[in-house]
Design a protein around this motif. Sequence first.
Motif, PDB file in Angstrom:
ATOM      1  N   MET A   1       0.842  -1.200   0.000  1.00 46.15           N
ATOM      2  CA  MET A   1       0.000   0.000   0.000  1.00 46.15           C
ATOM      3  C   MET A   1       0.876   1.249   0.000  1.00 46.15           C
ATOM      4  O   MET A   1       1.828   1.344   0.772  1.00 46.15           O
ATOM      5  CB  MET A   1      -0.912   0.026   1.234  1.00 46.15           C
ATOM      6  CG  MET A   1      -1.830   1.237   1.285  1.00 46.15           C
ATOM      7  SD  MET A   1      -2.868   1.245   2.774  1.00 46.15           S
ATOM      8  CE  MET A   1      -3.885  -0.199   2.437  1.00 46.15           C
ATOM      9  N   ALA A   2       0.591   2.180  -0.885  1.00 46.97           N
ATOM     10  CA  ALA A   2       1.384   3.392  -0.976  1.00 46.97           C
ATOM     11  C   ALA A   2       1.176   4.256   0.262  1.00 46.97           C
ATOM     12  O   ALA A   2       0.078   4.335   0.812  1.00 46.97           O
ATOM     13  CB  ALA A   2       0.985   4.182  -2.220  1.00 46.97           C
ATOM     14  N   GLN A   3       2.261   4.883   0.721  1.00 47.45           N
ATOM     15  CA  GLN A   3       2.171   5.755   1.886  1.00 47.45           C
ATOM     16  C   GLN A   3       1.383   7.014   1.532  1.00 47.45           C
ATOM     17  O   GLN A   3       1.562   7.606   0.478  1.00 47.45           O
ATOM     18  CB  GLN A   3       3.574   6.141   2.361  1.00 47.45           C
ATOM     19  CG  GLN A   3       3.572   6.944   3.649  1.00 47.45           C
ATOM     20  CD  GLN A   3       4.971   7.217   4.140  1.00 47.45           C
ATOM     21  OE1 GLN A   3       5.947   6.898   3.463  1.00 47.45           O
ATOM     22  NE2 GLN A   3       5.086   7.801   5.306  1.00 47.45           N
ATOM     23  N   LYS A   4       0.498   7.397   2.443  1.00 47.42           N
ATOM     24  CA  LYS A   4      -0.317   8.576   2.205  1.00 47.42           C
ATOM     25  C   LYS A   4       0.560   9.811   2.175  1.00 47.42           C
ATOM     26  O   LYS A   4       1.404  10.016   3.034  1.00 47.42           O
ATOM     27  CB  LYS A   4      -1.378   8.704   3.306  1.00 47.42           C
ATOM     28  CG  LYS A   4      -2.409   9.772   3.014  1.00 47.42           C
ATOM     29  CD  LYS A   4      -3.524   9.725   4.031  1.00 47.42           C
ATOM     30  CE  LYS A   4      -4.580  10.754   3.705  1.00 47.42           C
ATOM     31  NZ  LYS A   4      -5.704  10.713   4.674  1.00 47.42           N
ATOM     32  N   ARG A   5       0.326  10.658   1.202  1.00 43.72           N
ATOM     33  CA  ARG A   5       1.153  11.841   1.029  1.00 43.72           C
ATOM     34  C   ARG A   5       0.801  12.902   2.056  1.00 43.72           C
ATOM     35  O   ARG A   5      -0.358  13.076   2.424  1.00 43.72           O
ATOM     36  CB  ARG A   5       0.952  12.402  -0.384  1.00 43.72           C
ATOM     37  CG  ARG A   5       1.863  13.571  -0.692  1.00 43.72           C
ATOM     38  CD  ARG A   5       1.740  13.987  -2.121  1.00 43.72           C
ATOM     39  NE  ARG A   5       2.678  15.026  -2.475  1.00 43.72           N
ATOM     40  CZ  ARG A   5       2.768  15.565  -3.685  1.00 43.72           C
ATOM     41  NH1 ARG A   5       1.980  15.134  -4.653  1.00 43.72           N
ATOM     42  NH2 ARG A   5       3.648  16.506  -3.935  1.00 43.72           N
ATOM     43  N   LYS A   6       1.817  13.610   2.523  1.00 38.66           N
ATOM     44  CA  LYS A   6       1.618  14.727   3.444  1.00 38.66           C
ATOM     45  C   LYS A   6       2.263  15.977   2.876  1.00 38.66           C
ATOM     46  O   LYS A   6       3.128  15.910   1.985  1.00 38.66           O
ATOM     47  CB  LYS A   6       2.213  14.412   4.818  1.00 38.66           C
ATOM     48  CG  LYS A   6       1.420  13.386   5.620  1.00 38.66           C
ATOM     49  CD  LYS A   6       2.028  13.211   6.998  1.00 38.66           C
ATOM     50  CE  LYS A   6       1.222  12.211   7.828  1.00 38.66           C
ATOM     51  NZ  LYS A   6      -0.075  12.749   8.226  1.00 38.66           N
ATOM     52  N   PHE A   7       1.813  17.118   3.395  1.00 40.17           N
ATOM     53  CA  PHE A   7       2.371  18.414   3.015  1.00 40.17           C
ATOM     54  C   PHE A   7       2.865  19.099   4.286  1.00 40.17           C
ATOM     55  O   PHE A   7       2.217  19.021   5.333  1.00 40.17           O
ATOM     56  CB  PHE A   7       1.310  19.264   2.303  1.00 40.17           C
ATOM     57  CG  PHE A   7       0.814  18.650   1.028  1.00 40.17           C
ATOM     58  CD1 PHE A   7       1.393  18.970  -0.193  1.00 40.17           C
ATOM     59  CD2 PHE A   7      -0.219  17.712   1.048  1.00 40.17           C
ATOM     60  CE1 PHE A   7       0.949  18.381  -1.366  1.00 40.17           C
ATOM     61  CE2 PHE A   7      -0.671  17.121  -0.114  1.00 40.17           C
ATOM     62  CZ  PHE A   7      -0.084  17.452  -1.327  1.00 40.17           C
ATOM     63  N   GLU A  41      -2.637  16.941   5.936  1.00 43.40           N
ATOM     64  CA  GLU A  41      -3.116  15.891   5.051  1.00 43.40           C
ATOM     65  C   GLU A  41      -3.316  16.376   3.615  1.00 43.40           C
ATOM     66  O   GLU A  41      -3.198  15.609   2.670  1.00 43.40           O
ATOM     67  CB  GLU A  41      -4.437  15.322   5.575  1.00 43.40           C
ATOM     68  CG  GLU A  41      -4.339  14.692   6.959  1.00 43.40           C
ATOM     69  CD  GLU A  41      -3.459  13.458   6.970  1.00 43.40           C
ATOM     70  OE1 GLU A  41      -3.393  12.781   5.920  1.00 43.40           O
ATOM     71  OE2 GLU A  41      -2.843  13.168   8.004  1.00 43.40           O
ATOM     72  N   THR A  42      -3.656  17.658   3.430  1.00 38.05           N
ATOM     73  CA  THR A  42      -3.909  18.180   2.089  1.00 38.05           C
ATOM     74  C   THR A  42      -3.100  19.455   1.864  1.00 38.05           C
ATOM     75  O   THR A  42      -2.740  20.170   2.815  1.00 38.05           O
ATOM     76  CB  THR A  42      -5.397  18.503   1.872  1.00 38.05           C
ATOM     77  OG1 THR A  42      -5.760  19.636   2.690  1.00 38.05           O
ATOM     78  CG2 THR A  42      -6.274  17.311   2.228  1.00 38.05           C
ATOM     79  N   GLU A  48      -3.344  27.173   3.697  1.00 35.46           N
ATOM     80  CA  GLU A  48      -4.121  28.043   4.579  1.00 35.46           C
ATOM     81  C   GLU A  48      -3.378  28.291   5.895  1.00 35.46           C
ATOM     82  O   GLU A  48      -3.312  29.424   6.385  1.00 35.46           O
ATOM     83  CB  GLU A  48      -5.479  27.420   4.868  1.00 35.46           C
ATOM     84  CG  GLU A  48      -6.360  28.284   5.775  1.00 35.46           C
ATOM     85  CD  GLU A  48      -7.701  27.637   6.064  1.00 35.46           C
ATOM     86  OE1 GLU A  48      -8.482  28.237   6.819  1.00 35.46           O
ATOM     87  OE2 GLU A  48      -7.962  26.527   5.551  1.00 35.46           O
ATOM     88  N   ALA A  49      -2.809  27.224   6.460  1.00 38.61           N
ATOM     89  CA  ALA A  49      -2.080  27.360   7.712  1.00 38.61           C
ATOM     90  C   ALA A  49      -0.855  28.251   7.545  1.00 38.61           C
ATOM     91  O   ALA A  49      -0.542  29.071   8.407  1.00 38.61           O
ATOM     92  CB  ALA A  49      -1.664  25.985   8.229  1.00 38.61           C
ATOM     93  N   PHE A  50      -0.144  28.094   6.435  1.00 39.87           N
ATOM     94  CA  PHE A  50       1.042  28.921   6.195  1.00 39.87           C
ATOM     95  C   PHE A  50       0.663  30.386   6.021  1.00 39.87           C
ATOM     96  O   PHE A  50       1.289  31.278   6.601  1.00 39.87           O
ATOM     97  CB  PHE A  50       1.790  28.425   4.960  1.00 39.87           C
ATOM     98  CG  PHE A  50       2.961  29.298   4.587  1.00 39.87           C
ATOM     99  CD1 PHE A  50       4.069  29.368   5.406  1.00 39.87           C
ATOM    100  CD2 PHE A  50       2.925  30.069   3.432  1.00 39.87           C
ATOM    101  CE1 PHE A  50       5.152  30.182   5.075  1.00 39.87           C
ATOM    102  CE2 PHE A  50       3.989  30.887   3.092  1.00 39.87           C
ATOM    103  CZ  PHE A  50       5.110  30.941   3.919  1.00 39.87           C
TER     104      PHE A  50
END
Length: 212
Positions: A1-7, A41-42, A48-50
Motif C-alpha cells: 500500500m502506498a504511503q499517504k502523502r503529506k504536506f 493531510e492536504t 491556509e495554515a502557512f
Amino acid sequence: MAQKRKFYVVWEGREIGVFRTWPDCEAQIKNFPKAKYKSFETEEEAMEAFQNGHEDYVSHRADVKHMLPDYRNLESGGPDLESLAVDAACSGNPGKMEYRGVYLRSREEVFHMGPLEQGTNNIGEFLAIVHGLALMKQKSLSLPIYSDSANAISWVKQKKCKTKLEKTEKNERIFDLIVRAEKWLRENSYTNPIRKWETRDWGEIPADFGRK
C-alpha cells in the motif's frame, strides 16, 4: 500500500513555505533553533495554515492530539521526539515567573502560564511538570515529559514543592498553584516518564524562553 502523502508547512526555518516531501522540510528545520513546522493531510490545509501564520494556527486549530504527526526518532541517543518539553523563566529571584510546555516534534506551544509576580525558576519548573502531567492524563496520552531541572523532577517525585520562598500578598496566586499541584500529585497516578533534558548534548530545551 502506498504511503499517504503529506504536506509540510515551515513557519520558521532556513526557508519558509509549504514543502511536498519530508526531506525537503527536514532540510529547513533540522538543527534550526526553535523551528516551527507541521504536517498536513492536504495541500489546501497546508497553504491556509502557512498564509494565516503559526500564531493563528496554534490559537485556533491546535490541540494536543492533533499535534501528533508521524513519529521519527532523532539519531541514536537523542531525546524522544514524541514527548512534551517544559521549562520556566523568572526575571529576578524572586521575580516575574512564567512557564510553558512545548510538543517536541513540532515545537508548538501546548500551554503557557504567567507571568506571575514574585516567583522563582524552581517553582515554575515544578509547576510546569505537574501541569504537563495533568494535561497528558486529561488527554489520555502517555508521552514522556522532559525538564532540564533536576530539582523540579525531584520535587515532583516527592510530591512536594520544597521552595524556601515566603508567601506574600503578591505571590498568593503562585502558592495557590503550588497547593493545587501538590494535591494533584497526591491524588493521581500517571504513566508518563519524567526525563532529564541533557542540555550539554542536545542544546537548550525547546521550551526555553531564550532569556539567558
